[in-house]
Design a protein around this motif. Structure first.
Motif, PDB file in Angstrom:
ATOM      1  N   ASN A  16     -64.845  59.426  83.047  1.00 22.82           N
ATOM      2  CA  ASN A  16     -65.604  59.376  84.304  1.00 22.82           C
ATOM      3  C   ASN A  16     -65.743  60.767  84.904  1.00 22.82           C
ATOM      4  N   ILE A  18     -65.580  63.673  83.314  1.00 21.84           N
ATOM      5  CA  ILE A  18     -66.466  64.471  82.453  1.00 21.84           C
ATOM      6  C   ILE A  18     -67.922  64.099  82.688  1.00 21.84           C
ATOM      7  N   GLN A  19     -68.205  62.818  82.789  1.00 24.53           N
ATOM      8  CA  GLN A  19     -69.585  62.376  83.029  1.00 24.53           C
ATOM      9  C   GLN A  19     -70.106  62.889  84.366  1.00 24.53           C
ATOM     10  N   LYS A  20     -69.260  62.876  85.385  1.00 21.69           N
ATOM     11  CA  LYS A  20     -69.660  63.381  86.701  1.00 21.69           C
ATOM     12  C   LYS A  20     -69.951  64.881  86.623  1.00 21.69           C
ATOM     13  N   ALA A  21     -69.138  65.612  85.883  1.00 25.47           N
ATOM     14  CA  ALA A  21     -69.364  67.053  85.706  1.00 25.47           C
ATOM     15  C   ALA A  21     -70.657  67.303  84.941  1.00 25.47           C
ATOM     16  N   GLU A  22     -70.931  66.480  83.931  1.00 29.27           N
ATOM     17  CA  GLU A  22     -72.157  66.622  83.145  1.00 29.27           C
ATOM     18  C   GLU A  22     -73.408  66.417  83.997  1.00 29.27           C
ATOM     19  N   GLN A  23     -73.321  65.561  84.989  1.00 33.45           N
ATOM     20  CA  GLN A  23     -74.482  65.223  85.818  1.00 33.45           C
ATOM     21  C   GLN A  23     -74.772  66.269  86.893  1.00 33.45           C
ATOM     22  N   SER A  24     -73.882  67.212  87.085  1.00 29.98           N
ATOM     23  CA  SER A  24     -74.034  68.180  88.165  1.00 29.98           C
ATOM     24  C   SER A  24     -74.365  69.565  87.622  1.00 29.98           C
ATOM     25  N   ASP A  25     -75.182  70.286  88.373  1.00 27.40           N
ATOM     26  CA  ASP A  25     -75.490  71.676  88.048  1.00 27.40           C
ATOM     27  C   ASP A  25     -74.665  72.639  88.897  1.00 27.40           C
ATOM     28  N   ASN A  27     -71.439  74.723  90.394  1.00 25.68           N
ATOM     29  CA  ASN A  27     -70.147  75.268  89.999  1.00 25.68           C
ATOM     30  C   ASN A  27     -69.090  74.584  90.859  1.00 25.68           C
ATOM     31  N   THR A  48     -65.960  73.770  86.763  1.00 24.55           N
ATOM     32  CA  THR A  48     -67.217  73.818  86.016  1.00 24.55           C
ATOM     33  C   THR A  48     -67.963  75.076  86.411  1.00 24.55           C
ATOM     34  N   GLU A  50     -70.909  78.262  84.394  1.00 21.65           N
ATOM     35  CA  GLU A  50     -71.620  78.687  83.193  1.00 21.65           C
ATOM     36  C   GLU A  50     -70.690  79.355  82.184  1.00 21.65           C
TER      37      GLU A  50
END
Length: 69
Positions: A16, A18-25, A27, A48, A50
């Motif tokens: 959960n 990781i998925q939340k981090a994936e959905q956000s741009d 930092n 998180t 770049e």
């Protein structure tokens, strides 16, 4: 954005987070310091960005220093 502080710790999985981090741009730097039922402590850190190689190197150095004690 909070990856850890706004979680329901009883139901949220690592997937959960990781998925939340994936959905956000955004930092993100999010840390939770918990005391376990055993009395031991646990720190969870979610970052998180770049480029995190310098932070990973720093944390790896801390791990090595603790092992050398």
């Amino acid at each position: 954005m909070s990856l850890l502080n706004d979680c329901d710790y009883e139901t949220t999985t690592l997937l959960n987070v990781i998925q939340k981090a994936e959905q956000s741009d955004e930092n993100t730097y999010d840390m939770v310091h918990l005391t376990l039922d055993s009395g031991r402590e646990l720190i969870l850190l979610a970052v998180t960005a770049e480029q995190l190689d310098p932070m990973a190197d720093l944390l790896e150095s801390v791990r090595i220093m603790r092992e050398e004690r």
